[in-house]
Design an enzyme around this catalytic site. Structure first.
Site, PDB file in Angstrom:
ATOM      1  N   GLU A  90       0.828  -1.205   0.000  1.00  0.00           N
ATOM      2  CA  GLU A  90       0.000   0.000   0.000  1.00  0.00           C
ATOM      3  C   GLU A  90       0.865   1.258   0.000  1.00  0.00           C
ATOM      4  O   GLU A  90       1.920   1.298   0.632  1.00  0.00           O
ATOM      5  CB  GLU A  90      -0.871   0.034   1.258  1.00  0.00           C
ATOM      6  CG  GLU A  90      -1.868  -1.095   1.319  1.00  0.00           C
ATOM      7  CD  GLU A  90      -2.689  -1.071   2.586  1.00  0.00           C
ATOM      8  OE1 GLU A  90      -3.519  -1.971   2.745  1.00  0.00           O
ATOM      9  OE2 GLU A  90      -2.505  -0.169   3.419  1.00  0.00           O
ATOM     10  N   CYS A 105       3.167   8.548   1.467  1.00  0.00           N
ATOM     11  CA  CYS A 105       3.581   7.561   2.470  1.00  0.00           C
ATOM     12  C   CYS A 105       3.821   6.239   1.735  1.00  0.00           C
ATOM     13  O   CYS A 105       2.956   5.783   0.983  1.00  0.00           O
ATOM     14  CB  CYS A 105       2.482   7.410   3.517  1.00  0.00           C
ATOM     15  SG  CYS A 105       2.833   6.147   4.743  1.00  0.00           S
ATOM     16  N   CYS A 112       4.542  -7.298   7.909  1.00  0.00           N
ATOM     17  CA  CYS A 112       5.448  -6.791   8.937  1.00  0.00           C
ATOM     18  C   CYS A 112       5.557  -7.817  10.064  1.00  0.00           C
ATOM     19  O   CYS A 112       4.584  -8.477  10.410  1.00  0.00           O
ATOM     20  CB  CYS A 112       4.938  -5.473   9.496  1.00  0.00           C
ATOM     21  SG  CYS A 112       6.110  -4.697  10.638  1.00  0.00           S
ATOM     22  N   CYS A 116       2.871  -5.090  16.156  1.00  0.00           N
ATOM     23  CA  CYS A 116       2.261  -4.032  16.970  1.00  0.00           C
ATOM     24  C   CYS A 116       0.778  -4.359  17.103  1.00  0.00           C
ATOM     25  O   CYS A 116       0.101  -4.634  16.108  1.00  0.00           O
ATOM     26  CB  CYS A 116       2.456  -2.667  16.322  1.00  0.00           C
ATOM     27  SG  CYS A 116       4.194  -2.228  16.142  1.00  0.00           S
ATOM     28  N   CYS A 119      -2.150  -2.700  14.919  1.00  0.00           N
ATOM     29  CA  CYS A 119      -1.867  -2.456  13.507  1.00  0.00           C
ATOM     30  C   CYS A 119      -2.426  -3.567  12.605  1.00  0.00           C
ATOM     31  O   CYS A 119      -2.246  -4.751  12.886  1.00  0.00           O
ATOM     32  CB  CYS A 119      -0.358  -2.343  13.316  1.00  0.00           C
ATOM     33  SG  CYS A 119       0.119  -2.236  11.594  1.00  0.00           S
ATOM     34  N   GLY A 162       5.354  -2.225   7.129  1.00  0.00           N
ATOM     35  CA  GLY A 162       6.717  -2.682   7.389  1.00  0.00           C
ATOM     36  C   GLY A 162       7.504  -1.787   8.329  1.00  0.00           C
ATOM     37  O   GLY A 162       7.109  -0.651   8.610  1.00  0.00           O
ATOM     38  N   GLU A 163       8.591  -2.309   8.846  1.00  0.00           N
ATOM     39  CA  GLU A 163       9.512  -1.567   9.709  1.00  0.00           C
ATOM     40  C   GLU A 163      10.761  -1.241   8.864  1.00  0.00           C
ATOM     41  O   GLU A 163      11.572  -2.132   8.567  1.00  0.00           O
ATOM     42  CB  GLU A 163       9.868  -2.428  10.935  1.00  0.00           C
ATOM     43  CG  GLU A 163      11.057  -1.952  11.736  1.00  0.00           C
ATOM     44  CD  GLU A 163      11.017  -0.475  12.134  1.00  0.00           C
ATOM     45  OE1 GLU A 163      10.077  -0.072  12.828  1.00  0.00           O
ATOM     46  OE2 GLU A 163      11.949   0.267  11.752  1.00  0.00           O
ATOM     47  N   SER A 194      10.587   6.362   9.384  1.00  0.00           N
ATOM     48  CA  SER A 194       9.916   6.179  10.672  1.00  0.00           C
ATOM     49  C   SER A 194      10.193   4.780  11.216  1.00  0.00           C
ATOM     50  O   SER A 194      10.178   3.804  10.471  1.00  0.00           O
ATOM     51  CB  SER A 194       8.413   6.370  10.448  1.00  0.00           C
ATOM     52  OG  SER A 194       7.706   6.042  11.607  1.00  0.00           O
ATOM     53  N   SER A 217       8.187   6.107  16.444  1.00  0.00           N
ATOM     54  CA  SER A 217       6.833   5.811  16.943  1.00  0.00           C
ATOM     55  C   SER A 217       6.956   5.277  18.359  1.00  0.00           C
ATOM     56  O   SER A 217       7.326   4.128  18.563  1.00  0.00           O
ATOM     57  CB  SER A 217       6.156   4.773  16.040  1.00  0.00           C
ATOM     58  OG  SER A 217       5.945   5.331  14.769  1.00  0.00           O
ATOM     59  N   ASN A 293      -7.002   5.151  13.841  1.00  0.00           N
ATOM     60  CA  ASN A 293      -8.012   4.671  12.882  1.00  0.00           C
ATOM     61  C   ASN A 293      -8.378   3.241  13.269  1.00  0.00           C
ATOM     62  O   ASN A 293      -7.568   2.337  13.084  1.00  0.00           O
ATOM     63  CB  ASN A 293      -7.426   4.628  11.465  1.00  0.00           C
ATOM     64  CG  ASN A 293      -7.673   5.894  10.697  1.00  0.00           C
ATOM     65  OD1 ASN A 293      -8.742   6.488  10.790  1.00  0.00           O
ATOM     66  ND2 ASN A 293      -6.678   6.323   9.942  1.00  0.00           N
ATOM     67  N   CYS A 340      -2.680   1.678   7.868  1.00  0.00           N
ATOM     68  CA  CYS A 340      -1.817   0.892   6.992  1.00  0.00           C
ATOM     69  C   CYS A 340      -2.137  -0.596   7.116  1.00  0.00           C
ATOM     70  O   CYS A 340      -2.383  -1.109   8.189  1.00  0.00           O
ATOM     71  CB  CYS A 340      -0.347   1.205   7.241  1.00  0.00           C
ATOM     72  SG  CYS A 340       0.449   0.277   8.523  1.00  0.00           S
TER      73      CYS A 340
HETATM   74  S1  SF4 Z   1       3.665  -1.770  10.032  1.00  0.00           S
HETATM   75 FE1  SF4 Z   1       4.465  -0.384  11.611  1.00  0.00          FE
HETATM   76  S2  SF4 Z   1       2.823  -0.251  13.160  1.00  0.00           S
HETATM   77 FE2  SF4 Z   1       2.380  -2.042  11.839  1.00  0.00          FE
HETATM   78  S3  SF4 Z   1       3.290  -3.800  12.914  1.00  0.00           S
HETATM   79 FE3  SF4 Z   1       4.816  -3.031  11.476  1.00  0.00          FE
HETATM   80  S4  SF4 Z   1       6.069  -1.589  12.646  1.00  0.00           S
HETATM   81 FE4  SF4 Z   1       4.176  -1.938  13.822  1.00  0.00          FE
END
Ligand code: SF4
Length: 351
Positions: A90, A105, A112, A116, A119, A162-163, A194, A217, A293, A340
């Site tokens: 995305e 973005c 990921c 989290c 998420c 993703g991280e 980020s 974050s 969200n 996301c």
């Molecule tokens: S995309 Fe970002 S907020 Fe979502 S699990 Fe991965 S690091 Fe965490």
């Protein structure tokens, strides 16, 4: 077949040399390609016929395609892009404060692994890292969207799926291609990476010294609350994360931004605000508060809610009263799958 987005300037120069063509065409070709948001105006760009033929037989302009496009009332556009192997990511473009600009973005991974709890991306797990070219293509698709709306893509943040710190080499190479004068010409300070606080990644970014922005974050001021929201919080404590971010800030000379998503009854009390202010005292970092969200049931089975207006107002007032620079990031994309991972999750038939 390779896409043009897969090449750095040096790689394309090498390829042209291997084809027996002048390497100086590489710079002109890439400038035209990036200015054209992933397309080349062959009428304007005069290249030898032999080179054009090699390019069309051995390269494509873009390896990704728009599979889904959602437009919100506020002008936010969310794209679901399919990649060459059928995976999907995305990317989002949002109206900026200036009417003629937009902010983009992009995602750095398919899925990921960070888990989290609030998420949507993490719910289908981690699949693979994106290549630098695949991240560049998101930038090009967003630039195309901006152009179609008569606007300019002004900034890019690696804050999608993703991280980024777990795919840092490719992220930094993508940033080089987006920012550099010979390619995307976006500018270094227009790019932000980020992270949820991967300390070795922050250190590596400090070492790379690319003059791009860093956002952390945090989402909680103490390790116990944070560990419930972000499992990786158990690996790196908030003090350790902020110390690493502080070293990045000292090297770049610009404030790191602290992202804090307000979750009703979880991390949004006045006491949390006091703790956050104490943690950031003297660090000169800015706080970006985010409205959550809702994404349905979380990995742990919990359903999070956004903070009430009263709680959010009290939170920011407490931070400001204690000398912290804090703002609310405008909530974007209401009415579409704006958080996301939601759109991809929907396409996979999970919701
Ligand atoms: S995309 Fe970002 S907020 Fe979502 S699990 Fe991965 S690091 Fe965490």
């Amino acid at each position: 077949m390779k896409a043009l987005s897969d090449f750095s300037l040096v790689e394309l120069e090498r390829r042209l040399a291997a084809w027996g063509c002048k390497t100086s065409h590489a710079r002109r070709l890439l400038l035209e390609y990036y200015a054209g948001a992933g397309d080349v105006d062959w009428g304007r760009l005069k290249l030898p016929q032999r080179l054009k033929e090699r390019l069309s037989s051995e390269c494509v302009m873009l390896g990704s395609a728009v599979a889904m496009r959602q437009v919100a009332d506020d002008g936010t556009i969310k794209l679901l892009l399919t990649l060459v192997d059928g995976k999907a990511v995305e990317s989002v473009v949002m109206p900026a404060y200036q009417e003629d600009r937009v902010a983009g973005c992009v995602s750095s991974q398919v899925g990921c692994a960070m888990a989290c709890d609030f998420c949507a991306t993490t719910q289908s797990g981690f699949e693979r890292n994106l290549s630098a070219g695949e991240m560049v293509e998101q930038f090009l698709h967003l630039r195309r969207e901006a152009k179609a709306a008569g606007r300019r893509l002004q900034t890019v943040v690696f804050m999608g799926m993703g991280e980024p710190m777990l795919n840092l080499e490719n992220v930094l190479e993508a940033a080089r291609r987006m920012a550099g004068e010979a390619m995307g010409a976006l500018g270094w300070r227009q790019i932000t990476v980020s992270t949820v606080g991967i300390v070795p990644g922050i250190e590596a970014m400090t070492e790379a010294d690319l003059n791009i922005n860093l956002a952390v974050s945090l989402h909680a001021p103490d390790d116990a609350t944070r560990a419930k929201l972000i499992p990786s919080g158990r690996r790196f404590g908030v003090e350790e994360i902020l110390a690493a971010a502080g070293r990045y800030q000292a090297k770049q000379g610009r404030p790191v931004s602290i992202q804090y998503c307000l979750l009703g009854g979880v991390n949004d009390s006045v006491e949390h605000a006091r703790q956050l202010a104490a943690l950031l005292a003297g660090r000169r970092m800015h706080v970006n508060l985010l409205h959550y969200n809702p994404t349905g049931a979380s990995l742990s089975g919990r359903t999070y809610e956004s903070s009430s207006t009263a709680a959010a107002d009290a939170f920011i007032a407490e931070l400001r009263a204690r000398g912290i620079i804090a703002h609310f990031r405008r909530s974007r994309g209401r009415g579409i799958d704006a958080a996301c991972g939601q759109l991809r999750y929907r396409m996979a038939g999970a919701s």
